[in-house]
Design an enzyme around this catalytic site. Structure first.
Site, PDB file in Angstrom:
ATOM      1  N   GLN A 121      21.745 115.142  34.854  1.00  0.00           N
ATOM      2  CA  GLN A 121      22.061 115.955  33.759  1.00  0.00           C
ATOM      3  C   GLN A 121      21.437 115.769  32.344  1.00  0.00           C
ATOM      4  OE1 GLN A 121      26.300 116.093  32.594  1.00  0.00           O
ATOM      5  NE2 GLN A 121      26.228 118.222  31.838  1.00  0.00           N
TER       6      GLN A 121
ATOM      7  N   GLY B  84      16.594 107.384  35.665  1.00  0.00           N
ATOM      8  CA  GLY B  84      17.509 108.530  36.073  1.00  0.00           C
ATOM      9  C   GLY B  84      17.220 109.680  35.429  1.00  0.00           C
TER      10      GLY B  84
ATOM     11  N   ASP C 121      13.965 102.953  42.032  1.00  0.00           N
ATOM     12  CA  ASP C 121      15.363 102.473  42.099  1.00  0.00           C
ATOM     13  C   ASP C 121      15.752 101.435  41.166  1.00  0.00           C
ATOM     14  OD1 ASP C 121      17.690 101.296  43.151  1.00  0.00           O
ATOM     15  OD2 ASP C 121      17.108 100.729  45.160  1.00  0.00           O
TER      16      ASP C 121
ATOM     17  N   TYR D  62      34.341 103.586  37.514  1.00  0.00           N
ATOM     18  CA  TYR D  62      33.579 103.859  36.611  1.00  0.00           C
ATOM     19  C   TYR D  62      33.944 103.458  35.165  1.00  0.00           C
ATOM     20  CZ  TYR D  62      30.775 107.104  33.788  1.00  0.00           C
ATOM     21  OH  TYR D  62      29.971 107.699  32.657  1.00  0.00           O
TER      22      TYR D  62
HETATM   23  N1  SER Z   1      31.495 113.104  32.255  1.00  0.00           N
HETATM   24  C1  SER Z   1      31.737 111.596  32.948  1.00  0.00           C
HETATM   25  C2  SER Z   1      32.807 111.697  33.978  1.00  0.00           C
HETATM   26  O1  SER Z   1      33.494 112.646  34.208  1.00  0.00           O
HETATM   27  C3  SER Z   1      32.583 110.756  31.903  1.00  0.00           C
HETATM   28  O2  SER Z   1      31.727 109.854  31.279  1.00  0.00           O
HETATM   29  O3  SER Z   1      32.841 111.039  34.838  1.00  0.00           O
END
Ligand code: SER
Length: 315
Positions: free
Chosen positions: A13, A9, A53, A143
């Site tokens: 960012q 990855g 991947d 997430y």
């Molecule tokens: N910066 C991330 C998000 O906003 C948080 O880990 O998903």
């Protein structure tokens, strides 16, 4: 000791800046960057780059063996806002990539793993201020659920198989070289671009949505510091709370106005508001400070200066 690093990855960012810093420290050819897409930034060209991947176990193993990798930084993930739109895709990516790397470490194909967790592991029932390392954790996003689950697996692999996995719970990260994609804290990067370009910004979070944040240089320093710490110093094998600054859209606006007085903000909260509401306002990271000497450097105003100075040329 011979060290060979793989970043999975690397085009993201964090991955982009992490690759650059690790190459400065260890040498370009010792740090292999990989991502599922070609590097379009041109920032990964100083050393090896592989299309990879993270969900493909054989492909990950092949690169690890071919380059004799010792340390893996697994930075591939789908962030909070995008994950709400593609729940199963997010779950599969965030979990399967972690299992691939943990299993390779368990089978002695690699020595050390860095895997990032997030403030998203906390939820609406977590204490909001100065959130402790150990507290109520009922994340309400896909997430956050994937990150909390990942933390439990990291600790499990450490205890059960002695896998040397290290992790921090990143707050929102702010950088000028690369942009985040699909997170709830992304506004804090976008706002600087729009301040320079249009002198106004429409925020998808309300004025008082305070969230834990950090300038990217601090985040990169923390990442390398925890990986370089002696094994015995790492007492938490799930993930460490990590903090620097906390602010809301109104406060970052005031910081920008010290440089661009005419800058204007308006508010149109969307589905990300609910995600932000469920996350803490500030984080207690005393254990990272005590165990491996973490300390942040950048304040909100210092970060604003750096962001505006470095982005000015683009507009
Ligand atoms: N910066 C991330 C998000 O906003 C948080 O880990 O998903």
């Amino acid at each position: 000791m011979k060290k060979r690093i793989l970043i999975i990855g690397a085009s993201g960012q964090i991955g982009t800046e992490l690759t650059a810093r690790l190459r400065e420290i260890y040498g370009n050819h010792k740090v292999i960057a990989s991502d599922i897409v070609e590097d379009s930034s041109g920032m990964l060209q100083d050393g090896p780059f592989e299309i990879l991947d993270a969900m493909d176990y054989d492909a990950v193993q092949d690169i690890i063996i071919r380059y004799e990798i010792t340390d893996v930084y697994l930075m591939a993930a789908m962030l909070s806002a995008t994950a709400e739109k593609f729940p199963m895709k997010a779950w599969n990516l965030n979990m399967n990539s972690l299992f691939n790397v943990l299993n390779l470490a368990r089978d002695h194909k690699i020595d050390k793993v860095f895997w990032p967790s997030s403030i998203a592991v906390f939820g609406g029932t977590t204490p909001d201020e100065n959130t402790p390392q150990r507290t109520i954790m009922e994340p309400s996003t896909v997430y956050g659920i994937s990150k909390l689950t990942g933390e439990r697996w990291c600790e499990y692999y450490f205890k059960k198989f002695n896998v040397d996995v290290r992790s921090v719970r990143y707050p929102g990260l702010i950088s000028y070289k690369t942009s985040p994609g699909g997170g709830t804290t992304d506004y804090a990067v976008d706002i600087y671009h729009k301040a320079l370009k249009h002198k106004k910004y429409v925020s998808f979070l309300g004025p008082e949505s305070t969230l834990p944040m950090m300038y990217i240089d601090d985040a990169i320093r923390a990442t390398i510091a925890i990986m370089e710490a002696p094994k015995g110093a790492i007492k938490i094998r799930s993930s460490y709370n990590l903090a620097a600054i906390s602010f809301n859209p109104e406060e970052i606006t005031n910081s920008i106005r010290t440089r661009i007085p005419e800058f204007e903000i308006s508010y149109e909260p969307d589905f990300r508001q609910e995600i932000a509401n469920s996350w803490p306002n500030s984080i207690n990271d005393q254990e990272a400070r005590d165990d491996w000497g973490w300390d942040h450097e950048y304040s909100l105003d210092q970060m604003t200066q750096l962001m505006l100075d470095n982005l000015t040329g683009q507009y």
